[in-house]
Design a protein around this motif. Structure first.
Motif, PDB file in Angstrom:
ATOM      1  N   ASP A 196       7.271  21.046   6.141  1.00  0.00           N
ATOM      2  CA  ASP A 196       6.438  20.013   6.740  1.00  0.00           C
ATOM      3  C   ASP A 196       6.305  18.825   5.799  1.00  0.00           C
ATOM      4  O   ASP A 196       6.375  18.985   4.570  1.00  0.00           O
ATOM      5  N   PRO A 197       6.078  17.627   6.350  1.00  0.00           N
ATOM      6  CA  PRO A 197       5.826  16.451   5.504  1.00  0.00           C
ATOM      7  C   PRO A 197       4.563  16.645   4.668  1.00  0.00           C
ATOM      8  O   PRO A 197       3.646  17.367   5.056  1.00  0.00           O
ATOM      9  N   VAL A 198       4.544  15.987   3.514  1.00  0.00           N
ATOM     10  CA  VAL A 198       3.408  16.053   2.598  1.00  0.00           C
ATOM     11  C   VAL A 198       2.745  14.686   2.531  1.00  0.00           C
ATOM     12  O   VAL A 198       3.404  13.692   2.212  1.00  0.00           O
ATOM     13  N   VAL A 199       1.464  14.630   2.860  1.00  0.00           N
ATOM     14  CA  VAL A 199       0.709  13.379   2.767  1.00  0.00           C
ATOM     15  C   VAL A 199       0.029  13.351   1.398  1.00  0.00           C
ATOM     16  O   VAL A 199      -0.758  14.243   1.061  1.00  0.00           O
ATOM     17  N   LEU A 200       0.348  12.337   0.608  1.00  0.00           N
ATOM     18  CA  LEU A 200      -0.179  12.248  -0.748  1.00  0.00           C
ATOM     19  C   LEU A 200      -1.644  11.815  -0.742  1.00  0.00           C
ATOM     20  O   LEU A 200      -2.048  10.985   0.077  1.00  0.00           O
ATOM     21  N   PRO A 201      -2.453  12.355  -1.653  1.00  0.00           N
ATOM     22  CA  PRO A 201      -3.844  11.892  -1.774  1.00  0.00           C
ATOM     23  C   PRO A 201      -3.876  10.456  -2.273  1.00  0.00           C
ATOM     24  O   PRO A 201      -2.908   9.962  -2.876  1.00  0.00           O
ATOM     25  N   ASP A 202      -5.014   9.791  -2.049  1.00  0.00           N
ATOM     26  CA  ASP A 202      -5.125   8.367  -2.359  1.00  0.00           C
ATOM     27  C   ASP A 202      -4.842   8.057  -3.824  1.00  0.00           C
ATOM     28  O   ASP A 202      -4.181   7.059  -4.131  1.00  0.00           O
ATOM     29  N   ASP A 203      -5.339   8.905  -4.742  1.00  0.00           N
ATOM     30  CA  ASP A 203      -5.130   8.607  -6.155  1.00  0.00           C
ATOM     31  C   ASP A 203      -3.653   8.705  -6.539  1.00  0.00           C
ATOM     32  O   ASP A 203      -3.154   7.937  -7.355  1.00  0.00           O
ATOM     33  N   GLU A 204      -2.938   9.636  -5.921  1.00  0.00           N
ATOM     34  CA  GLU A 204      -1.505   9.759  -6.215  1.00  0.00           C
ATOM     35  C   GLU A 204      -0.726   8.597  -5.609  1.00  0.00           C
ATOM     36  O   GLU A 204       0.248   8.126  -6.191  1.00  0.00           O
ATOM     37  N   VAL A 205      -1.155   8.132  -4.446  1.00  0.00           N
ATOM     38  CA  VAL A 205      -0.514   6.956  -3.837  1.00  0.00           C
ATOM     39  C   VAL A 205      -0.684   5.749  -4.748  1.00  0.00           C
ATOM     40  O   VAL A 205       0.275   4.994  -4.985  1.00  0.00           O
ATOM     41  N   GLU A 206      -1.878   5.562  -5.274  1.00  0.00           N
ATOM     42  CA  GLU A 206      -2.138   4.410  -6.139  1.00  0.00           C
ATOM     43  C   GLU A 206      -1.320   4.505  -7.428  1.00  0.00           C
ATOM     44  O   GLU A 206      -0.770   3.506  -7.903  1.00  0.00           O
ATOM     45  N   GLU A 207      -1.233   5.699  -8.007  1.00  0.00           N
ATOM     46  CA  GLU A 207      -0.441   5.879  -9.224  1.00  0.00           C
ATOM     47  C   GLU A 207       1.040   5.635  -8.949  1.00  0.00           C
ATOM     48  O   GLU A 207       1.743   5.010  -9.747  1.00  0.00           O
ATOM     49  N   SER A 208       1.515   6.100  -7.809  1.00  0.00           N
ATOM     50  CA  SER A 208       2.908   5.867  -7.433  1.00  0.00           C
ATOM     51  C   SER A 208       3.173   4.387  -7.224  1.00  0.00           C
ATOM     52  O   SER A 208       4.216   3.862  -7.634  1.00  0.00           O
ATOM     53  N   ARG A 209       2.224   3.703  -6.599  1.00  0.00           N
ATOM     54  CA  ARG A 209       2.367   2.259  -6.373  1.00  0.00           C
ATOM     55  C   ARG A 209       2.429   1.505  -7.706  1.00  0.00           C
ATOM     56  O   ARG A 209       3.226   0.580  -7.869  1.00  0.00           O
ATOM     57  N   ARG A 210       1.616   1.926  -8.650  1.00  0.00           N
ATOM     58  CA  ARG A 210       1.615   1.272  -9.956  1.00  0.00           C
ATOM     59  C   ARG A 210       2.943   1.483 -10.672  1.00  0.00           C
ATOM     60  O   ARG A 210       3.510   0.555 -11.250  1.00  0.00           O
ATOM     61  N   ARG A 211       3.443   2.727 -10.654  1.00  0.00           N
ATOM     62  CA  ARG A 211       4.725   3.002 -11.299  1.00  0.00           C
ATOM     63  C   ARG A 211       5.855   2.209 -10.663  1.00  0.00           C
ATOM     64  O   ARG A 211       6.724   1.672 -11.341  1.00  0.00           O
ATOM     65  N   HIS A 212       5.829   2.129  -9.334  1.00  0.00           N
ATOM     66  CA  HIS A 212       6.876   1.394  -8.618  1.00  0.00           C
ATOM     67  C   HIS A 212       6.836  -0.087  -8.974  1.00  0.00           C
ATOM     68  O   HIS A 212       7.882  -0.709  -9.202  1.00  0.00           O
TER      69      HIS A 212
END
Length: 344
Positions: free
Chosen positions: A185-201
């Protein structure tokens, strides 16, 4: 990079491809524009759902290698000097992979590059079925800000660093595929992980953009410093140009050299003495024994730890911008290594 004879390696790859069902491959190129050319191919032949042969070959392009690509991949013009050209590699490579499923991360780009090179050599266009691990990643991590190969490895807990070399990227793509195809199944990332991923990107994108811009800017310039080099440890990297604050009050020193001058400077550690960042660490820049200015607090944070405690000899540049020429102002930019990531 393999040290095998290019002829033997290519024919071995062609022979092994006859026993394969698919190929995981990646290309490194001189850029991403319409004039880009391939400089490396890495391919992992797959038979019965397992790797059976690896092929890795540098290719000498007909154009100069941009400095930004060297910064990204580590491949230099001297690495390519004695390598075969596309006319030697591409026709046989295309023949070998025509019956195979093509697998890659953002595989459409690599297929396009093969077709660009093949088209210039009169080869028939590749139109195989393909499987893209980037597309799979976007489906399995629907709210991930980035599905770059490095970020997908992080999301899949693959503890490796993307090297931006063709064969290692192909291997890592295969690792990602093995995990992605077993996700139910798809995995929906928690908000803090989304923000960290956005920063790294954002940081990765800024670094890569800076590298391409720097390579374009430096391509036709003589960056040899024109003044005497001071004694001390030398850091002569040209990846990130950092503005020096306070330089405008030293026009007498800078004007002696003029616009577009490249200069040796000494850099030492100091403290910001006034303003909103009072007390913040900084790097002080001196030219010919005269302190010209200091780098801003934000830039010190991005480059912290790159200059040893005893200081260093580095390169600076007086930009030749239209705005500065019209106003008669001389400014100074310190040439620094790539910015640190927040994890550094």
């Amino acid at each position: 990079m393999s040290t095998a004879d290019p002829i033997e390696q290519l024919w071995s790859f062609v022979a092994a491809a006859g026993n394969a069902d698919a190929v995981v491959f990646d290309t490194e190129t001189t850029g991403i524009g319409d004039d880009a050319r391939i400089i490396e191919i890495g391919a992992l032949l797959i038979g019965d759902d397992a790797p059976i042969y690896e092929y890795d070959q540098l290719i000498q392009p007909p154009t100069r290698l941009p400095a930004g690509i060297t910064e990204l991949t580590g491949i230099t013009e001297s690495d390519l000097a004695d390598q075969p050209d596309a006319g030697f590699v591409i026709p046989q490579f295309l023949t070998a992979i025509r019956p195979l499923l093509l697998i890659g991360h953002n595989v459409s780009f690599d297929i396009r590059m093969l077709n660009v090179e093949g088209g210039l050599l009169g080869c028939r266009e590749v139109s195989n079925d393909s499987l893209d691990t980037m597309t799979m990643s976007r489906r399995m991590f629907p709210n991930a800000p980035s599905c770059s190969l490095q970020e997908v490895m992080r999301l899949l807990d693959i503890n490796e660093i993307e090297e931006h070399r063709a064969i290692s990227d192909a291997r890592q793509t295969w690792q990602c595929l093995q995990q992605l195809k077993h996700m139910k199944d798809p995995v929906v990332l928690p908000d803090d992980e989304v923000e960290e991923s956005r920063r790294r990107h954002a940081m990765t994108k800024r670094r890569r953009t800076n590298a391409y811009m720097r390579s374009s800017y430096l391509s036709n310039r003589n960056t040899t410093p024109v003044n005497a080099k001071p004694d001390g440890m030398v850091i002569d990297q040209f990846v990130s140009g950092v503005t020096v604050s306070g330089d405008t009050v030293h026009q007498d020193v800078l004007s002696r050299y003029g616009y577009d001058a490249w200069l040796w400077v000494t850099v030492s550690h100091g403290i910001i003495e006034s303003g909103k960042n009072t007390g913040h660490p900084t790097l002080c820049v001196a030219l010919d024994g005269v302190e010209i200015g200091r780098i801003p607090a934000l830039q010190e944070e991005r480059h912290r730890g790159q200059v040893p405690p005893e200081g260093a000899v580095m390169v600076a540049h007086i930009p030749n911008s239209k705005a500065d020429r019209e106003s008669g102002i001389y400014r100074l930019r310190l040439q620094m290594p790539a910015e640190n990531s927040r994890e550094d």
